[in-house]
Design an enzyme around this catalytic site. Sequence first.
Site, PDB file in Angstrom:
ATOM      1  NE  ARG A 122      -4.369  -1.343   1.355  1.00  0.00           N
ATOM      2  CZ  ARG A 122      -5.466  -1.465   2.055  1.00  0.00           C
ATOM      3  NH1 ARG A 122      -5.432  -1.328   3.352  1.00  0.00           N
ATOM      4  NH2 ARG A 122      -6.599  -1.725   1.462  1.00  0.00           N
ATOM      5  CD  GLN A 127      -3.034   6.028  -3.239  1.00  0.00           C
ATOM      6  OE1 GLN A 127      -3.225   6.868  -4.114  1.00  0.00           O
ATOM      7  NE2 GLN A 127      -2.894   6.330  -1.970  1.00  0.00           N
ATOM      8  CG  ASP A 130      -5.480  -0.797  -2.486  1.00  0.00           C
ATOM      9  OD1 ASP A 130      -5.847  -1.965  -2.249  1.00  0.00           O
ATOM     10  OD2 ASP A 130      -5.390   0.075  -1.624  1.00  0.00           O
ATOM     11  CB  SER A 133      -8.751   0.113  -1.724  1.00  0.00           C
ATOM     12  OG  SER A 133      -7.842   0.199  -0.653  1.00  0.00           O
ATOM     13  CE1 TYR A 229      -4.668  -3.453   5.365  1.00  0.00           C
ATOM     14  CE2 TYR A 229      -2.321  -3.357   4.875  1.00  0.00           C
ATOM     15  CZ  TYR A 229      -3.626  -3.587   4.468  1.00  0.00           C
ATOM     16  OH  TYR A 229      -3.887  -3.931   3.182  1.00  0.00           O
TER      17      TYR A 229
HETATM   18  P1  NAD Z   1      -8.644  -3.574   7.123  1.00  0.00           P
HETATM   19  O1  NAD Z   1      -9.678  -4.124   6.198  1.00  0.00           O
HETATM   20  O2  NAD Z   1      -7.468  -4.400   7.478  1.00  0.00           O
HETATM   21  O3  NAD Z   1      -9.372  -3.170   8.498  1.00  0.00           O
HETATM   22  C1  NAD Z   1     -10.559  -2.406   8.539  1.00  0.00           C
HETATM   23  C2  NAD Z   1     -10.519  -1.477   9.722  1.00  0.00           C
HETATM   24  O4  NAD Z   1     -10.644  -2.226  10.940  1.00  0.00           O
HETATM   25  C3  NAD Z   1      -9.230  -0.666   9.849  1.00  0.00           C
HETATM   26  O5  NAD Z   1      -9.534   0.711   9.804  1.00  0.00           O
HETATM   27  C4  NAD Z   1      -8.675  -1.083  11.208  1.00  0.00           C
HETATM   28  O6  NAD Z   1      -8.020  -0.029  11.890  1.00  0.00           O
HETATM   29  C5  NAD Z   1      -9.920  -1.529  11.937  1.00  0.00           C
HETATM   30  N1  NAD Z   1      -9.691  -2.398  13.103  1.00  0.00           N
HETATM   31  C6  NAD Z   1      -8.817  -3.423  13.249  1.00  0.00           C
HETATM   32  N2  NAD Z   1      -8.889  -3.954  14.492  1.00  0.00           N
HETATM   33  C7  NAD Z   1      -9.855  -3.268  15.150  1.00  0.00           C
HETATM   34  C8  NAD Z   1     -10.405  -3.343  16.465  1.00  0.00           C
HETATM   35  N3  NAD Z   1      -9.963  -4.216  17.357  1.00  0.00           N
HETATM   36  N4  NAD Z   1     -11.386  -2.464  16.794  1.00  0.00           N
HETATM   37  C9  NAD Z   1     -11.836  -1.525  15.903  1.00  0.00           C
HETATM   38  N5  NAD Z   1     -11.348  -1.417  14.645  1.00  0.00           N
HETATM   39  C10 NAD Z   1     -10.372  -2.262  14.277  1.00  0.00           C
HETATM   40  O7  NAD Z   1      -8.082  -2.197   6.606  1.00  0.00           O
HETATM   41  P2  NAD Z   1      -8.361  -1.376   5.275  1.00  0.00           P
HETATM   42  O8  NAD Z   1      -9.715  -0.796   5.331  1.00  0.00           O
HETATM   43  O9  NAD Z   1      -8.015  -2.207   4.097  1.00  0.00           O
HETATM   44  O10 NAD Z   1      -7.259  -0.225   5.404  1.00  0.00           O
HETATM   45  C11 NAD Z   1      -7.116   0.528   6.588  1.00  0.00           C
HETATM   46  C12 NAD Z   1      -6.496   1.873   6.273  1.00  0.00           C
HETATM   47  O11 NAD Z   1      -5.318   1.721   5.466  1.00  0.00           O
HETATM   48  C13 NAD Z   1      -7.339   2.797   5.420  1.00  0.00           C
HETATM   49  O12 NAD Z   1      -8.330   3.463   6.095  1.00  0.00           O
HETATM   50  C14 NAD Z   1      -6.303   3.751   4.895  1.00  0.00           C
HETATM   51  O13 NAD Z   1      -6.014   4.766   5.828  1.00  0.00           O
HETATM   52  C15 NAD Z   1      -5.106   2.889   4.734  1.00  0.00           C
HETATM   53  N6  NAD Z   1      -4.918   2.585   3.303  1.00  0.00           N
HETATM   54  C16 NAD Z   1      -3.804   3.049   2.711  1.00  0.00           C
HETATM   55  C17 NAD Z   1      -3.605   2.799   1.347  1.00  0.00           C
HETATM   56  C18 NAD Z   1      -2.406   3.310   0.641  1.00  0.00           C
HETATM   57  O14 NAD Z   1      -1.603   3.985   1.236  1.00  0.00           O
HETATM   58  N7  NAD Z   1      -2.240   2.993  -0.626  1.00  0.00           N
HETATM   59  C19 NAD Z   1      -4.525   2.058   0.621  1.00  0.00           C
HETATM   60  C20 NAD Z   1      -5.654   1.592   1.276  1.00  0.00           C
HETATM   61  C21 NAD Z   1      -5.819   1.853   2.612  1.00  0.00           C
END
Ligand code: NAD
Length: 382
Positions: A122, A127, A130, A133, A229
């Site tokens: 990521r 991006q 991805d 996402s 993450y």
């Molecule tokens: P994910 O599917 O792994 O997790 C979903 C959400 O669950 C996350 O926001 C995580 O913090 C939350 N979570 C995990 N354990 C938890 C707990 N015990 N209680 C409450 N919440 C909990 O993650 P995702 O949605 O694929 O990505 C998370 C973040 O990564 C995004 O919001 C974004 O900021 C970042 N991201 C970055 C890029 C990039 O830089 N290219 C791309 C995609 C996402």
Amino acid sequence: MLIGILKETAPGETRVALLPESLKSLLAQGIQISVEAGAGVAAGASDEAYAQAGATVTADRAVILANADLLPLVNAPSAGDQAQLKLGAVVIGFLKPLDAPHALDAAIARPATLFSMELVPRISRAQSMDALSSMATIAGYKAVIAAADRLPRLFPMLMTAAGTIPPARVFVIGAGVAGLQAIATARRLGAVVEAYDVRAAAGEQVRSLGAKFLDVDLGGISAEGGGGYAAELTEEALDRGRDLITRTAAHSDVIVTTAQVPGRPAPRLIRRAAIEAMRTGSVLVDLAAPAGGNCELTQPGVEQTIGGVTLLAPLNLPAEVPVHASQLYARNILNFLALIVKKGELQVDLADEVLAGACVAHQGKAVNPRVAKLLEETAAKP
Ligand code: NAD
């Protein structure tokens, strides 16, 4: 070079890895494309459309498997398909290497070069590739639509001559990609939304969508696991979240829960008590079901009614939106292909950090260190 597009065989799968509109830039490089008959039908792409775009359509899956140098897929190939791959073929898809690494043994041994879309790093350069996402965005939207469909109440506040209807209250757990889309969708439908995430950074994004962010004091523990993450939390820290969830569930009509920690079972955040606290007719959609679920009562893939509360645990919501899911996925795949296809030839350079990160196996050996470790650990077990 030949690219093969297969009809996905996983039950309920409707997506296809490349659409007719995706083929132009590949064909322009002199690449041949062979499509299995019916591959795109569920995603709105007929065999004729692929043929018109310049591909060859055949009903003979085995011929495609035996001759394709490159196979973009949605899901991991079956063991039977793996055994038929052309030697040295490149396979790309959601291969689930961290969930079921040995399910890929036959392809690794073939040997084939395997790239997993889940493992694309990521970083900003990647991006546009991805796919996690892309699919999470669709799942977040569709989860709210499914909940609105089941809820015996309306989402928006309505002021009518027959009285005022209050807005539905939606609680989103995990404000990552799927969670943020669920918040945005619920807000557009007029619901009042609250959200909880262990990553403090999510707070600002939640508030910018017009929802209330619920904070939990984790007692100084960092929940940031790198790459955006979350990290895996201690039981004590998880308990603080569980208490907040039980309290919030009592006044929520809908819960959409999305919390995940990559490569780990989903955290169990929702106790039976939280479901029991919800009023009859409420709906919980557990989007973490493929990783076991966030609710202790979740049975992945099974719809249940518990004390009048509907508990949905869908395993593949993107497959319910096949046209746009395929469109976004195909664009992610095309952008990834640009890294390994140059002037119509395959050129896999594992010095590229995106390719090295996404590569499960190359020339018979595991490449991604997490996959290599997992394969080793699980092979050592009797
Ligand atoms: P994910 O599917 O792994 O997790 C979903 C959400 O669950 C996350 O926001 C995580 O913090 C939350 N979570 C995990 N354990 C938890 C707990 N015990 N209680 C409450 N919440 C909990 O993650 P995702 O949605 O694929 O990505 C998370 C973040 O990564 C995004 O919001 C974004 O900021 C970042 N991201 C970055 C890029 C990039 O830089 N290219 C791309 C995609 C996402």
